[in-house]
Design a protein around this motif. Sequence first.
Motif, PDB file in Angstrom:
ATOM      1  N   PHE A   1       0.527  -4.618   1.840  1.00  0.00           N
ATOM      2  CA  PHE A   1       0.495  -3.153   1.886  1.00  0.00           C
ATOM      3  C   PHE A   1       0.681  -2.646   3.313  1.00  0.00           C
ATOM      4  O   PHE A   1       1.560  -1.828   3.586  1.00  0.00           O
TER       5      PHE A   1
ATOM      6  N   GLN B   1       2.409  -4.076  -3.948  1.00  0.00           N
ATOM      7  CA  GLN B   1       1.653  -3.708  -2.751  1.00  0.00           C
ATOM      8  C   GLN B   1       2.612  -3.271  -1.648  1.00  0.00           C
ATOM      9  O   GLN B   1       2.344  -2.323  -0.911  1.00  0.00           O
TER      10      GLN B   1
ATOM     11  N   ASP C   1       3.938   0.170  -2.505  1.00  0.00           N
ATOM     12  CA  ASP C   1       2.900   1.176  -2.237  1.00  0.00           C
ATOM     13  C   ASP C   1       2.782   1.464  -0.740  1.00  0.00           C
ATOM     14  O   ASP C   1       2.535   2.610  -0.335  1.00  0.00           O
ATOM     15  N   GLY C   2       2.953   0.427   0.091  1.00  0.00           N
ATOM     16  CA  GLY C   2       2.883   0.618   1.537  1.00  0.00           C
ATOM     17  C   GLY C   2       3.985   1.507   2.058  1.00  0.00           C
ATOM     18  O   GLY C   2       3.770   2.363   2.930  1.00  0.00           O
TER      19      GLY C   2
END
Length: 331
Positions: free
Chosen positions: A167, A198, A201-202
């Motif tokens: 992330f 992840q 999302d980052g």
Amino acid sequence: MEKKNITIKDIAKLSGYSTQTVSRVINNDTKVKTETREKLLKIIEEYGYKPNFYAKSLVAKKNKNILILLKRKSGHKATIWTNTLVNEIILKNTRSDISILVEHYYKDEELEKSLINKSSMFIDGAIIFYEEKNDKRIELLKKNRIPFIIFGKSYEEENIYVSNDDFYSSLKATEYLLEKNIKKIIFVSASPSPMNEQRVDGVIEAYKNKKEDLKNLEIIRNINTSLEIKNLVKEYKEKLPECFFVNGDEKAIVLMRELFNYNIKVPEDIKVMGFDNLPLSEYTIPSLTTISMNYKELAKKLLEKILNIMDGNKEKSEEVQSSLIIRESTK
């Protein structure tokens, strides 16, 4: 009868056969009748008996086998980073009583012939790569009471894993691009998994942190092969973003080559960023800006934790920090 610390004599008593017959089955003696072999193997599996073939003397320590089990995808060529991490795990093992085995497979049906199924009595621990939802390997490992650890964030909270800080890695890399006034980014990812999501999302969080318009960000998933990368470039060559942020250096290198084939220059016409920092990435033309996973630390943590779990100690999941390596492809 308790399953813990069961001996060859216990197996003989349970089965009604002699210890010599049990020993012949364990040693794969072809002269043993099929019916006898199947009955004994069933009892051995049921009671979790693990013979110690490696003891050199009565006081010698038992040799332990760790299996690294990787599921490959047909046509998926992105294997260099995996091989790099596997090699680091093997190099980190300095104990003479620990052997590390590596097994590859493509389809769940092949697990019938896997060591965790056919020779589970010889496997003391396992490291899982490319975990899937409802992973059959984990089902078999739990059934055979074999301790395991997962590389990459797991689907299940109860499973212990070691992962890259996916992330924050993609967040920091995206913020770097945005700070360079690179707004229109296509993030190219593989099939959805906890690790890949992840990273997605980052990237999204970086846009939010910088108060950038998310309309400028496009997420493209399920790009797993070189052919899919080539088709992607063909689709976008007339409507290029400012940057392709590719989840994987191998695919990023293929993408740069394909851009070159269309006379699209990196970084003049478009920027490219990868993820992995493979040794080759430093020597591409232009050299590739990428996120460097700490392979040595990841390997160290994976090996330490699986050994602790095998010894009956409690462990917890952990993420290892990465770093951004800035090179020519984003300058």
